[in-house]
Design an enzyme around this catalytic site. Structure first.
Site, PDB file in Angstrom:
ATOM      1  N   GLY A   8       0.848  -1.204   0.000  1.00  0.00           N
ATOM      2  CA  GLY A   8       0.000   0.000   0.000  1.00  0.00           C
ATOM      3  C   GLY A   8       0.873   1.240   0.000  1.00  0.00           C
ATOM      4  N   GLY A  11      -0.514   4.775  -0.917  1.00  0.00           N
ATOM      5  CA  GLY A  11      -1.665   5.300  -0.182  1.00  0.00           C
ATOM      6  C   GLY A  11      -1.297   6.449   0.742  1.00  0.00           C
ATOM      7  N   GLN A  12      -2.256   6.865   1.572  1.00  0.00           N
ATOM      8  CA  GLN A  12      -2.052   8.055   2.414  1.00  0.00           C
ATOM      9  C   GLN A  12      -0.862   7.886   3.358  1.00  0.00           C
ATOM     10  OE1 GLN A  12      -4.654   8.862   5.680  1.00  0.00           O
ATOM     11  NE2 GLN A  12      -4.282  11.063   5.637  1.00  0.00           N
ATOM     12  N   ILE A  35      -0.619  -1.782  -6.047  1.00  0.00           N
ATOM     13  CA  ILE A  35      -1.519  -2.570  -6.894  1.00  0.00           C
ATOM     14  C   ILE A  35      -1.699  -1.848  -8.228  1.00  0.00           C
ATOM     15  CG2 ILE A  35      -2.816  -3.790  -5.089  1.00  0.00           C
ATOM     16  CD1 ILE A  35      -4.976  -1.582  -5.376  1.00  0.00           C
ATOM     17  N   TYR A 143     -15.661  -1.889   9.041  1.00  0.00           N
ATOM     18  CA  TYR A 143     -14.267  -1.449   9.209  1.00  0.00           C
ATOM     19  C   TYR A 143     -13.788  -1.798  10.624  1.00  0.00           C
ATOM     20  CZ  TYR A 143     -10.387   1.978   9.353  1.00  0.00           C
ATOM     21  OH  TYR A 143      -9.165   2.597   9.467  1.00  0.00           O
ATOM     22  N   LYS A 147     -11.002  -4.390  11.960  1.00  0.00           N
ATOM     23  CA  LYS A 147      -9.839  -3.939  12.759  1.00  0.00           C
ATOM     24  C   LYS A 147      -9.697  -4.738  14.059  1.00  0.00           C
ATOM     25  CE  LYS A 147      -8.042  -0.971  10.008  1.00  0.00           C
ATOM     26  NZ  LYS A 147      -6.828  -1.385   9.284  1.00  0.00           N
TER      27      LYS A 147
END
Ligand code: AKB
Length: 317
Positions: A8, A11-12, A35, A143, A147
């Site tokens: 990732g 990403g951020q 990806i 979510y 988690k």
């Protein structure tokens, strides 16, 4: 840590974490995993190795781990809370089926693994103020469910197989580099962009809704510091509470107005975001992270606001 894979990486968190890790451990020792459709560009692409690395394809991840002799994986692949609520099956496939793949690769190749949890792992029955490290976790979102599962599965791999899993519960992360996408806390990033662009900000979260937030430099420091921590000191492993500031919309607005007196904000509350935000804690107690690995953030709301506005003004003109 010698050879690191960031999954990732565009990403951020990943885009900045990859560069920070390259600065510490050397460019060639940090692989940017991405990806298709989210290819690295610019400095991220040019400064070190990059490989396609989709968590849903365990064999492909294993091949990258073997090719580079990876010993540490930062697994940042996830859908954020609002997107996940609309795409629950995909959220589970990436967050949990993907995590299973990563933990299996780690077990077979003796890798340490960091997979973030979130304030989203808590729910409305959790004590909202000074939320303890070990407390009720009954989230209402997919979510959050993923988690909590991430924390438990990571702990289980440590106890069962000795895989060196570690993680923090991230608050809303605020950065001037890569914008987040589809989170409940995104308003606290979007508001800075509106201020710098001279636009009126429409706030999707109701006044009085407190959530923990953190400036990205502190979040990156947490990742590195926890993964470097002496294991003998760790009583906890997965899901350390970390905190640096908690505010509600009118407080971040006021902090920005001290720099931009003409800035305007109105409320247009988004029902889904508000229901998620209302189910999350107001502020976490991070004393275990402070005691077990010396967590000590540096930014508060005012110092973050000054830095965000300065950096965004430079970048956006
Ligand atoms: C989100 O809002 O979904 C994330 C988080 C707090 O985990 N930023």
């Amino acid at each position: 840590m010698k050879n690191i894979l960031v999954i990732g990486a565009t990403g951020q968190i990943g885009s900045e974490l990859t560069m920070k890790l390259r600065g510490i451990y050397g460019n060639s020792h940090v692989v940017a995993g991405y990806i298709h459709g989210a290819e690295p560009k610019g400095e991220l692409l040019e400064s070190g190795p990059a490989e396609v690395c989709d968590v849903t394809d365990g064999a492909a991840v294993a091949a990258v781990v073997k090719k580079y002799g990876i010993d540490t994986i930062y697994n940042l692949a996830a859908l954020l809370s609002v997107v996940a609520e609309n795409k629950p099956r995909l959220a589970w496939k990436i967050g949990i089926d993907g995590l299973w793949n990563i933990l299996e690769v780690a077990r077979e190749n003796s890798c340490a693994v960091f997979t973030p949890s979130s304030i989203g792992s808590f729910g409305p029955e959790t004590p909202a103020d000074g939320t303890p490290q070990d407390t009720v976790q009954r989230p209402r979102t997919i979510y959050g469910v993923s988690k909590v599962t991430t924390e438990l599965l990571s702990d289980w791999y440590f106890r069962k197989y000795g895989v060196d899993t570690r993680s923090v519960r991230f608050p809303g992360l605020i950065s001037n580099v890569t914008p987040p996408g589809g989170g409940t806390t995104d308003y606290a990033v979007d508001i800075y962009y509106a201020a710098v662009r001279g636009e009126r900000f429409v706030c999707p979260i109701a006044a009085g809704t407190y959530m923990d937030m953190m400036y990205m430099p502190d979040a990156l420091q947490a990742c590195v510091q926890l993964m470097e921590a002496d294991p003998a000191r760790l009583v906890h492993r997965n899901g350390f509470n970390i905190a640096s500031m908690s505010f509600e919309p009118s407080q971040i607005y006021a902090a920005i107005r001290r720099h931009c007196p003409d800035f305007e904000m109105v409320y247009e509350v988004d029902a889904l975001k508000q229901s998620i935000a209302s189910s999350w804690p107001n502020s976490l107690d991070d004393s275990c992270a402070r005691a077990e690995w010396d967590w000590n953030p540096t930014f508060d709301l005012d110092s973050m606001t000054a830095d965000m506005l300065e950096k965004l003004r430079k970048r956006l003109g």
